[in-house]
Design a protein around this motif. Structure first.
Motif, PDB file in Angstrom:
ATOM      1  N   PHE A  79       0.803  -1.224   0.000  1.00  0.00           N
ATOM      2  CA  PHE A  79       0.000   0.000   0.000  1.00  0.00           C
ATOM      3  C   PHE A  79       0.840   1.280   0.000  1.00  0.00           C
ATOM      4  N   GLY A  80       2.150   1.140   0.115  1.00  0.00           N
ATOM      5  CA  GLY A  80       3.003   2.320   0.107  1.00  0.00           C
ATOM      6  C   GLY A  80       3.306   2.798  -1.303  1.00  0.00           C
ATOM      7  N   SER A  81       3.933   3.938  -1.398  1.00  0.00           N
ATOM      8  CA  SER A  81       4.334   4.483  -2.694  1.00  0.00           C
ATOM      9  C   SER A  81       5.771   4.073  -3.006  1.00  0.00           C
ATOM     10  N   ASN A  82       6.152   4.184  -4.279  1.00  0.00           N
ATOM     11  CA  ASN A  82       7.512   3.846  -4.722  1.00  0.00           C
ATOM     12  C   ASN A  82       7.911   2.437  -4.293  1.00  0.00           C
ATOM     13  N   THR A  83       6.991   1.498  -4.495  1.00  0.00           N
ATOM     14  CA  THR A  83       7.234   0.123  -4.048  1.00  0.00           C
ATOM     15  C   THR A  83       8.459  -0.486  -4.715  1.00  0.00           C
ATOM     16  N   GLU A  84       8.590  -0.277  -6.025  1.00  0.00           N
ATOM     17  CA  GLU A  84       9.721  -0.872  -6.737  1.00  0.00           C
ATOM     18  C   GLU A  84      11.041  -0.345  -6.198  1.00  0.00           C
ATOM     19  N   ARG A  85      11.097   0.954  -5.944  1.00  0.00           N
ATOM     20  CA  ARG A  85      12.335   1.544  -5.430  1.00  0.00           C
ATOM     21  C   ARG A  85      12.652   1.028  -4.033  1.00  0.00           C
ATOM     22  N   ARG A  86      11.633   0.905  -3.199  1.00  0.00           N
ATOM     23  CA  ARG A  86      11.839   0.367  -1.848  1.00  0.00           C
ATOM     24  C   ARG A  86      12.392  -1.051  -1.914  1.00  0.00           C
ATOM     25  N   ASP A 105       3.529  -6.821  -9.189  1.00  0.00           N
ATOM     26  CA  ASP A 105       2.097  -6.691  -8.889  1.00  0.00           C
ATOM     27  C   ASP A 105       1.491  -8.030  -8.490  1.00  0.00           C
TER      28      ASP A 105
END
Length: 242
Positions: A79-86, A105
């Motif tokens: 549910f967070g943003s910038n999931t790929e970067r994290r 996904d």
């Protein structure tokens, strides 16, 4: 032209559609819960084995904290943003590559499904234990244990349905033909005598009745899943042919 377009139908252009976990909520939910159930069963087994071992050593809190952190991490990534970067930052020092795009996904969908189904299974088992301990039912924990066990075959059904409802294809008005992909198939509407439509969520199930010229069997799928607007168009085309 896309199937969900609001433009008038242009008979000179095929109408294309794609129904998969990225475009259909029904397919996505079925895939998430189906795949998630198997991961949930594995998670519960691993947790219980580690917890039982840690309890003998007095380290139950460590296992609980570790699995709690895992749950929080999944929710943050989902549910967070910038999931790929994290995820890239987490895995950059590990000998593995982080999933991205569609793979990420689907992995997150399976992880969320795992949490939902793990919660459902644990609740059923807890209720069964409570009922059995307090002798509230003559059958004891049996019904609740059975429901928990049934999640596995139900998960197989969910995965089968997600596969069936997934479809990619196009409707060619000029050729009066449905082209399906993955696997590639062509359905000539001139040999279709009747079409029945059944709605399942945001999908339409087309039941095709083939003609038998000279008593010959015509090969082709008898049931396909398509967007509702495509189903209506196919039914109208067949009605015109007949």
């Amino acid at each position: 032209m896309a199937a969900n377009s609001s433009m008038a139908v242009d008979d000179s252009n095929p109408v294309q559609w794609r129904r998969d976990a990225a475009t259909s909520r029904t397919v996505r939910i079925l895939w998430s819960l189906g795949a998630g159930t198997f991961f949930a069963a594995a998670l519960i087994i691993v947790f219980w084995r580690l917890y039982d071992l840690a309890r003998q050593l007095g380290g139950e809190s460590i296992i609980i904290a570790a699995f709690g952190a895992l749950i929080v991490a999944i929710l943050v990534f989902a549910f967070g943003s910038n999931t790929e970067r994290r995820l890239e930052r987490v895995t950059e020092r590990l000998p593995i590559s982080a999933p991205s795009g569609t793979s990420l996904d689907r992995a997150l969908d399976a992880a969320l499904g795992m949490l939902v189904m793990a919660g459902a299974i644990v609740v059923l088992m807890a209720i069964g234990r409570y009922v059995s301990t307090n002798e509230l039912l003559a059958l004891g924990a049996g019904p609740f244990t059975l429901l928990a066990a049934l999640t596995i075959p139900l998960a197989l059904v969910a995965l089968a349905l997600s596969s069936f409802l997934r479809s990619v294809g196009s409707l060619d008005y000029e050729e009066r033909t449905i082209y399906l992909h993955d696997p590639d198939q062509a359905i000539d509407l001139s040999v279709i005598e009747d079409v029945s439509i059944y709605r399942v969520g945001n999908a339409a199930i087309l039941s095709l009745e083939y003609a038998q010229p000279d008593g010959r069997y015509v090969k082709g799928p008898r049931t396909i899943a398509v967007p509702p607007e495509i189903a209506t168009e196919v039914q109208e085309l067949v009605a015109r042919e007949n």
